[in-house]
Write a protein that holds these residues in place. Sequence first.
Motif, PDB file in Angstrom:
ATOM      1  N   SER A  34      78.418  67.213  63.603  1.00  0.00           N
ATOM      2  CA  SER A  34      78.909  68.180  64.580  1.00  0.00           C
ATOM      3  C   SER A  34      79.656  69.325  63.902  1.00  0.00           C
ATOM      4  CB  SER A  34      79.799  67.486  65.605  1.00  0.00           C
ATOM      5  OG  SER A  34      80.916  66.904  64.973  1.00  0.00           O
ATOM      6  N   LYS A  35      80.302  69.044  62.767  1.00  0.00           N
ATOM      7  CA  LYS A  35      80.994  70.108  62.043  1.00  0.00           C
ATOM      8  C   LYS A  35      80.004  71.092  61.434  1.00  0.00           C
ATOM      9  CE  LYS A  35      85.243  67.683  61.078  1.00  0.00           C
ATOM     10  NZ  LYS A  35      86.260  67.358  60.097  1.00  0.00           N
ATOM     11  N   LYS A  36      78.866  70.593  60.972  1.00  0.00           N
ATOM     12  CA  LYS A  36      77.842  71.483  60.424  1.00  0.00           C
ATOM     13  C   LYS A  36      77.228  72.337  61.519  1.00  0.00           C
ATOM     14  CE  LYS A  36      76.703  68.565  56.510  1.00  0.00           C
ATOM     15  NZ  LYS A  36      75.689  67.745  55.857  1.00  0.00           N
ATOM     16  N   ILE A  37      77.030  71.745  62.687  1.00  0.00           N
ATOM     17  CA  ILE A  37      76.483  72.512  63.814  1.00  0.00           C
ATOM     18  C   ILE A  37      77.479  73.584  64.247  1.00  0.00           C
ATOM     19  CG2 ILE A  37      75.807  72.345  66.244  1.00  0.00           C
ATOM     20  CD1 ILE A  37      74.609  69.596  65.553  1.00  0.00           C
ATOM     21  N   LEU A  38      78.764  73.234  64.278  1.00  0.00           N
ATOM     22  CA  LEU A  38      79.788  74.209  64.634  1.00  0.00           C
ATOM     23  C   LEU A  38      79.828  75.359  63.620  1.00  0.00           C
ATOM     24  CD1 LEU A  38      82.066  74.944  66.590  1.00  0.00           C
ATOM     25  CD2 LEU A  38      83.604  73.686  65.107  1.00  0.00           C
ATOM     26  N   SER A  39      79.688  75.041  62.348  1.00  0.00           N
ATOM     27  CA  SER A  39      79.653  76.086  61.315  1.00  0.00           C
ATOM     28  C   SER A  39      78.441  76.991  61.511  1.00  0.00           C
ATOM     29  CB  SER A  39      79.605  75.468  59.924  1.00  0.00           C
ATOM     30  OG  SER A  39      80.770  74.770  59.658  1.00  0.00           O
ATOM     31  N   LEU A  40      77.304  76.407  61.852  1.00  0.00           N
ATOM     32  CA  LEU A  40      76.092  77.191  62.090  1.00  0.00           C
ATOM     33  C   LEU A  40      76.253  78.097  63.312  1.00  0.00           C
ATOM     34  CD1 LEU A  40      73.176  77.728  61.209  1.00  0.00           C
ATOM     35  CD2 LEU A  40      72.479  75.921  62.780  1.00  0.00           C
ATOM     36  N   ILE A  41      76.851  77.589  64.376  1.00  0.00           N
ATOM     37  CA  ILE A  41      77.107  78.411  65.565  1.00  0.00           C
ATOM     38  C   ILE A  41      78.045  79.559  65.210  1.00  0.00           C
ATOM     39  CG2 ILE A  41      78.207  78.418  67.842  1.00  0.00           C
ATOM     40  CD1 ILE A  41      77.203  75.536  68.192  1.00  0.00           C
ATOM     41  N   LEU A  42      79.054  79.276  64.404  1.00  0.00           N
ATOM     42  CA  LEU A  42      80.006  80.302  63.976  1.00  0.00           C
ATOM     43  C   LEU A  42      79.306  81.408  63.179  1.00  0.00           C
ATOM     44  CD1 LEU A  42      83.052  80.944  63.964  1.00  0.00           C
ATOM     45  CD2 LEU A  42      83.228  79.636  61.863  1.00  0.00           C
ATOM     46  N   VAL A  43      78.430  81.034  62.270  1.00  0.00           N
ATOM     47  CA  VAL A  43      77.691  82.028  61.481  1.00  0.00           C
ATOM     48  C   VAL A  43      76.784  82.864  62.382  1.00  0.00           C
ATOM     49  CG1 VAL A  43      75.900  82.312  59.731  1.00  0.00           C
ATOM     50  CG2 VAL A  43      77.756  80.731  59.340  1.00  0.00           C
ATOM     51  N   TYR A  92      79.290  90.011  53.330  1.00  0.00           N
ATOM     52  CA  TYR A  92      80.409  89.591  54.178  1.00  0.00           C
ATOM     53  C   TYR A  92      80.367  88.076  54.428  1.00  0.00           C
ATOM     54  CZ  TYR A  92      83.929  89.829  57.813  1.00  0.00           C
ATOM     55  OH  TYR A  92      85.072  89.651  58.544  1.00  0.00           O
ATOM     56  N   ILE A  93      79.187  87.542  54.712  1.00  0.00           N
ATOM     57  CA  ILE A  93      79.044  86.105  54.953  1.00  0.00           C
ATOM     58  C   ILE A  93      79.333  85.315  53.674  1.00  0.00           C
ATOM     59  CG2 ILE A  93      77.383  84.280  55.566  1.00  0.00           C
ATOM     60  CD1 ILE A  93      78.282  85.975  57.950  1.00  0.00           C
ATOM     61  N   ILE A  94      78.893  85.836  52.533  1.00  0.00           N
ATOM     62  CA  ILE A  94      79.172  85.152  51.258  1.00  0.00           C
ATOM     63  C   ILE A  94      80.671  85.099  50.996  1.00  0.00           C
ATOM     64  CG2 ILE A  94      78.973  85.399  48.743  1.00  0.00           C
ATOM     65  CD1 ILE A  94      76.070  86.293  49.230  1.00  0.00           C
ATOM     66  N   TYR A  95      81.365  86.203  51.237  1.00  0.00           N
ATOM     67  CA  TYR A  95      82.814  86.205  51.032  1.00  0.00           C
ATOM     68  C   TYR A  95      83.501  85.208  51.970  1.00  0.00           C
ATOM     69  CZ  TYR A  95      82.804  90.220  47.892  1.00  0.00           C
ATOM     70  OH  TYR A  95      82.616  91.056  46.823  1.00  0.00           O
ATOM     71  N   LEU A  96      83.075  85.152  53.226  1.00  0.00           N
ATOM     72  CA  LEU A  96      83.665  84.190  54.155  1.00  0.00           C
ATOM     73  C   LEU A  96      83.376  82.757  53.716  1.00  0.00           C
ATOM     74  CD1 LEU A  96      82.934  85.877  57.599  1.00  0.00           C
ATOM     75  CD2 LEU A  96      85.169  85.490  56.574  1.00  0.00           C
ATOM     76  N   PHE A  97      82.173  82.529  53.214  1.00  0.00           N
ATOM     77  CA  PHE A  97      81.809  81.187  52.742  1.00  0.00           C
ATOM     78  C   PHE A  97      82.632  80.789  51.519  1.00  0.00           C
ATOM     79  CE2 PHE A  97      79.097  78.339  50.222  1.00  0.00           C
ATOM     80  CZ  PHE A  97      78.962  77.309  51.136  1.00  0.00           C
ATOM     81  N   VAL A  98      82.791  81.706  50.573  1.00  0.00           N
ATOM     82  CA  VAL A  98      83.553  81.413  49.355  1.00  0.00           C
ATOM     83  C   VAL A  98      85.023  81.143  49.683  1.00  0.00           C
ATOM     84  CG1 VAL A  98      84.412  82.464  47.217  1.00  0.00           C
ATOM     85  CG2 VAL A  98      82.002  82.640  47.811  1.00  0.00           C
ATOM     86  N   MET A  99      85.566  81.854  50.640  1.00  0.00           N
ATOM     87  CA  MET A  99      86.967  81.653  51.010  1.00  0.00           C
ATOM     88  C   MET A  99      87.185  80.398  51.855  1.00  0.00           C
ATOM     89  SD  MET A  99      88.733  83.826  49.564  1.00  0.00           S
ATOM     90  CE  MET A  99      88.148  85.046  48.437  1.00  0.00           C
ATOM     91  N   GLY A 100      86.114  79.739  52.284  1.00  0.00           N
ATOM     92  CA  GLY A 100      86.255  78.484  53.021  1.00  0.00           C
ATOM     93  C   GLY A 100      86.342  78.634  54.522  1.00  0.00           C
ATOM     94  N   HIS A 101      85.911  79.759  55.046  1.00  0.00           N
ATOM     95  CA  HIS A 101      85.979  79.989  56.494  1.00  0.00           C
ATOM     96  C   HIS A 101      85.050  79.054  57.258  1.00  0.00           C
ATOM     97  CE1 HIS A 101      86.259  82.074  60.290  1.00  0.00           C
ATOM     98  NE2 HIS A 101      84.970  82.378  60.266  1.00  0.00           N
ATOM     99  N   TYR A 102      83.920  78.693  56.668  1.00  0.00           N
ATOM    100  CA  TYR A 102      82.937  77.876  57.376  1.00  0.00           C
ATOM    101  C   TYR A 102      83.108  76.381  57.151  1.00  0.00           C
ATOM    102  CZ  TYR A 102      80.733  82.349  58.111  1.00  0.00           C
ATOM    103  OH  TYR A 102      80.502  83.632  58.469  1.00  0.00           O
ATOM    104  N   SER A 103      84.101  75.987  56.390  1.00  0.00           N
ATOM    105  CA  SER A 103      84.385  74.552  56.274  1.00  0.00           C
ATOM    106  C   SER A 103      85.307  74.192  57.437  1.00  0.00           C
ATOM    107  CB  SER A 103      85.043  74.234  54.937  1.00  0.00           C
ATOM    108  OG  SER A 103      86.286  74.872  54.845  1.00  0.00           O
TER     109      SER A 103
END
Length: 125
Positions: A3-12, A40-51
């Motif tokens: 469910s956390k992966k699905i939430l991350s996908l919805i967020l993206v 922009y998405i890479i920077y958000l991913f590197v900073m941990g926004h999608y975890s």
Amino acid sequence: MRSKKILSLILVIIECLVFYLIYTAWHLNPPMFRQDLGLYIIYLFVMGHYSIKDSLIWDEIRKVFLATILYMITFAIIMPSTFEGVPRRYLIFLSTIMFFVDLFVSYFLRVIFRSVLSKKTLVVG
């Protein structure tokens, strides 16, 4: 965990849609869209926004703020030759809007899916 992966996908997906709507509303350079959004998405991913972890809102603000600042620095200072007629103020304004959109969407998705993401813990003592 799933469910956390699905939430991350919805967020993206929501963030990409908002980025696209703002980009097309201002009639910015369409060939640069993939480059801008990808960075922009890479920077958000590197900073941990999608975890999707249990964290304070201040930690989330810090992650998104750092990603936004890196995005602004990259496109306003490091790569000015790729603008091809796009004023810097549009990209700075776009990243500022996306900062607030990211926080808003992240917070409300966590509130909506709280029952799915919450863990059942027993506190003894």
